[in-house]
Motif scaffolding. Sequence first.
Motif, PDB file in Angstrom:
ATOM      1  N   ASP A  52       0.835  -1.392  -0.074  1.00  0.00           N
ATOM      2  CA  ASP A  52      -0.087   0.018   0.079  1.00  0.00           C
ATOM      3  C   ASP A  52       0.848   1.262   0.002  1.00  0.00           C
ATOM      4  N   ALA A  53       2.190   1.183   0.065  1.00  0.00           N
ATOM      5  CA  ALA A  53       3.111   2.499   0.165  1.00  0.00           C
ATOM      6  C   ALA A  53       3.186   2.973  -1.299  1.00  0.00           C
ATOM      7  N   TYR A  54       3.707   4.216  -1.093  1.00  0.00           N
ATOM      8  CA  TYR A  54       3.811   4.897  -2.476  1.00  0.00           C
ATOM      9  C   TYR A  54       4.508   4.318  -3.592  1.00  0.00           C
ATOM     10  N   LEU A  55       5.424   3.601  -3.143  1.00  0.00           N
ATOM     11  CA  LEU A  55       6.186   2.881  -4.106  1.00  0.00           C
ATOM     12  C   LEU A  55       5.921   1.377  -3.690  1.00  0.00           C
ATOM     13  N   ALA A  56       5.046   0.678  -4.179  1.00  0.00           N
ATOM     14  CA  ALA A  56       4.250  -0.632  -3.880  1.00  0.00           C
ATOM     15  C   ALA A  56       5.444  -1.734  -4.186  1.00  0.00           C
ATOM     16  N   ILE A  57       5.467  -2.748  -3.091  1.00  0.00           N
ATOM     17  CA  ILE A  57       6.014  -4.140  -3.665  1.00  0.00           C
ATOM     18  C   ILE A  57       4.999  -4.809  -3.628  1.00  0.00           C
ATOM     19  N   GLU A  58       4.811  -5.782  -4.337  1.00  0.00           N
ATOM     20  CA  GLU A  58       3.501  -6.680  -4.578  1.00  0.00           C
ATOM     21  C   GLU A  58       4.028  -7.980  -5.182  1.00  0.00           C
ATOM     22  N   THR A  99       1.992  10.235  -6.719  1.00  0.00           N
ATOM     23  CA  THR A  99       1.731  11.333  -7.662  1.00  0.00           C
ATOM     24  C   THR A  99       3.005  11.969  -8.608  1.00  0.00           C
ATOM     25  N   GLN A 100       4.140  11.424  -8.303  1.00  0.00           N
ATOM     26  CA  GLN A 100       5.225  12.054  -9.054  1.00  0.00           C
ATOM     27  C   GLN A 100       5.950  10.723  -9.650  1.00  0.00           C
ATOM     28  N   ASP A 101       6.534  11.080 -10.761  1.00  0.00           N
ATOM     29  CA  ASP A 101       7.500   9.911 -11.358  1.00  0.00           C
ATOM     30  C   ASP A 101       8.629   9.788 -10.813  1.00  0.00           C
ATOM     31  N   VAL A 102       9.083   8.455 -10.511  1.00  0.00           N
ATOM     32  CA  VAL A 102      10.356   8.138  -9.656  1.00  0.00           C
ATOM     33  C   VAL A 102      11.341   7.514 -10.774  1.00  0.00           C
ATOM     34  N   GLU A 103      12.481   7.604 -10.241  1.00  0.00           N
ATOM     35  CA  GLU A 103      13.667   6.925 -10.812  1.00  0.00           C
ATOM     36  C   GLU A 103      13.835   5.620  -9.914  1.00  0.00           C
TER      37      GLU A 103
END
Length: 145
Positions: free
Chosen positions: A44-50, A104-108
Amino acid sequence: MKRRNFVLGLGALAAGSGAAVGTGAFSTVQAERDIGIDVAGDSDAYLAIEPGDENGDYLTGADTSAAALDFTSGNDQVTGGGEGLNANALSTFADVFSIRNQGTQDVELQVTPLVYTDIDASFFGGVEAVLAVFLVPRNPDGIED
């Protein structure tokens, strides 16, 4: 000559400090601010590990805490009766987990290959066993938009 350099040095120092005072500079500030942070499970985090579609049962804890890879007999998510990995064999597991941007932002994202090794001299009656685990991104340059 020495006096002239000294006088110029003082002039530069006075001009520099005058500029600092003239800009409204200050030496200390005390202010109260609030910050709100929610901690979420990895899924559920902003950068999800699923969990992956193919072998996602080997990923544990992503929904409630920190995600972990579990290839032991204690992993109740995996059916079939296996108790671990084969000795003296190369086992490959693809699609164990995926990472998805839910912000909501692009990530690298950069993934560093993980290497873990362990040697057990008591394995198989004193015969030394070596365990090596390599985590390598499947397609690090082909990330979908």
